[in-house]
Design an enzyme around this catalytic site. Structure first.
Site, PDB file in Angstrom:
ATOM      1  N   GLU A 234       0.835  -1.204   0.000  1.00 12.48           N
ATOM      2  CA  GLU A 234       0.000   0.000   0.000  1.00 12.48           C
ATOM      3  C   GLU A 234       0.869   1.252   0.000  1.00 12.48           C
ATOM      4  OE1 GLU A 234      -2.519  -1.673  -0.886  1.00 12.48           O
ATOM      5  OE2 GLU A 234      -4.035  -0.764   0.401  1.00 12.48           O
ATOM      6  N   THR A 287      -5.405   7.075  -5.624  1.00 11.96           N
ATOM      7  CA  THR A 287      -5.397   7.212  -4.159  1.00 11.96           C
ATOM      8  C   THR A 287      -4.612   8.468  -3.772  1.00 11.96           C
ATOM      9  OG1 THR A 287      -5.556   4.833  -3.898  1.00 11.96           O
ATOM     10  CG2 THR A 287      -4.721   6.042  -2.010  1.00 11.96           C
TER      11      THR A 287
HETATM   12  N1  HSE Z   1      -7.914   4.776   3.638  1.00 14.10           N
HETATM   13  C1  HSE Z   1      -7.397   4.935   2.315  1.00 14.10           C
HETATM   14  C2  HSE Z   1      -7.871   6.265   1.777  1.00 14.10           C
HETATM   15  C3  HSE Z   1      -7.890   3.809   1.464  1.00 14.10           C
HETATM   16  O1  HSE Z   1      -9.052   6.586   1.951  1.00 14.10           O
HETATM   17  O2  HSE Z   1      -7.068   6.988   1.185  1.00 14.10           O
HETATM   18  C4  HSE Z   1      -7.311   3.790   0.070  1.00 14.10           C
HETATM   19  O3  HSE Z   1      -8.042   2.892  -0.720  1.00 14.10           O
END
Ligand code: HSE
Length: 413
Positions: A234, A287
């Site tokens: 991630e 993202t």
């Molecule tokens: N928690 C992260 C965000 C998840 O909202 O950026 C990314 O999929």
């Protein structure tokens, strides 16, 4: 070479040991040992798991006992058959599982890791849940004592050409770094959630890869450690290593990340009869982009609203109170800033709630949207409504509907 008699047992030890090795390999799935990190995980595991070790059984007593049982059951004649079958099976087995050197080296399993919805509205970066019926399927192989990581993409989806740009690489390298012994890993991506869909496509790949390697190594690491390794993937795509997708992808169910330093994960039960609808519209929101629009500071008033809702959400899952879950899934930290990426977001939300959904929000960083419902028919209707919403301005989309799942990464073959 075979026949009943005491001496035979002694002389046939090697043959039988080899035979047992073949039988163990052929029947390599045996009942799983209980997993130690959570009873829910144990419940949703498949009933079979691979053996930790496919090596030859060297214990003559075990071999003799097994040999006696086989001989007793079928008579001495059976021994001929066993010996011949052993040769035949070994020949087939050699072709598929032995390296050209003749050593027994590469071992493979197929692993599935589910799609996930991160944030769940108010739980930005700290909550996520597991979807049933959508995920990544990987074949994972290891060879102990060797080195290197090979990633092949047979999913038909476009993925980074270079290994170092694939989320699997930092996740597997983190695991191998902690293992501290040389291991070669080969990963073939067979099925893949559409990248950028917002339902944890990168998390599913890293979760399945680390899960598979851990299983093949004999489970040296706990579920929480696997989450930490998968988080490295991630970090590669988002610049921040959050666990709200990889947590549920590895462990299954609804996951709360109580803290990151150190990682403290709480699994919450999924209420009976709890369903989702997800739409993935054909628009691209990275993202990184979705994180950049968020304000660095949250006013106290909003913070109070947010932690009240997070508390309500956790209590809702713990109590199985779906109405409380629904009204707590309200977000003042990310949704107001991110919804601008999604055409007609407010209109759609109104329609989805009117359809009977408990809540609707952005799935992770988007552009996917999810809704939850206590009724499968409502989830199906909501999914259709989502499709119609994006069809109007000519935006294509994929819809998913199903049960919220308790099951995380698992071996399927
Ligand atoms: N928690 C992260 C965000 C998840 O909202 O950026 C990314 O999929």
């Amino acid at each position: 070479v075979a026949g009943p008699g005491e001496g035979l047992i002694f002389h046939q030890t090697t043959v039988i040991a080899a035979f047992i090795r073949v039988v163990i390999f052929v029947n390599r799935q045996v009942v799983a040992e209980p997993l130690h990190w959570h009873e829910h995980q144990e419940r949703c595991q498949p009933r079979v798991q691979p053996l930790r070790n496919f090596g030859v059984i060297d214990d003559d007593h075990v071999v003799s006992t097994l040999f006696n049982k086989v001989n007793g059951a079928f008579g001495g004649v059976a021994t001929f058959i066993i010996a011949e079958q052993e040769q035949e099976r070994k020949a087939r087995f050699d072709q598929r599982w032995f390296h050209s050197k003749g050593d027994f080296i590469m071992r493979y399993i197929k692993v599935f890791a589910p799609g996930t919805v991160a944030n769940l509205g108010c739980g930005f970066d700290v909550m996520g849940l597991t979807l049933d019926g959508v995920g990544d399927l990987l074949e994972v192989g290891i060879e102990e004592g060797a080195g290197g990581l090979v990633i092949r993409n047979r999913s038909g989806k476009e993925l980074p050409a270079k290994n170092e740009d694939n989320v699997i690489t930092p996740a597997v390298m983190a695991l191998l770094g902690a293992y501290e012994k040389p291991v070669r890993v080969e990963v073939t991506i067979l099925e893949k959630i559409a990248p950028g869909s917002g339902i944890g496509s990168s998390a599913a790949s890293s979760a399945a890869a680390v899960w598979g390697v851990n299983e093949l190594l004999g489970r040296p690491f706990s579920g929480e450690r696997l989450v930490e390794f998968a988080m490295m993937g991630e970090a590669l795509i988002g610049g921040t290593s959050h666990a709200d997708n990889v947590g549920p992808a590895v462990l299954g169910g609804v996951v709360l990340i109580r803290g990151y330093e150190p990682l403290d994960i709480v699994r919450l039960p999924v209420p009976e009869g709890f369903f989702y609808a997800v739409v993935h519209p054909d628009i691209v929101v990275s993202t990184k982009q979705a994180r950049e629009v968020l304000p660095r500071e949250v006013p106290l008033h909003d913070a109070v609203t947010q932690w009240g809702n997070v508390g309500g959400l956790v209590a809702g899952f713990a109590l199985g109170d779906v109405a409380l879950i629904g009204r707590s899934m309200h977000d003042v930290v990310a949704e107001p800033y991110r919804k601008g990426f999604i055409p007609g977001y407010d209109v759609l939300k109104e329609g989805v709630l009117a359809e009977g959904a408990l809540a609707m929000n952005i799935a992770g960083s988007g552009p996917s949207i999810f809704a939850l419902a206590a009724d499968e028919a409502v989830a199906q209707r909501v999914a259709q409504r989502m499709r119609a919403h994006f069809a109007r301005p000519g935006i294509g989309c994929k819809i998913y509907a199903g049960r919220v799942s308790n099951c995380g990464a698992r071996i399927v073959e």
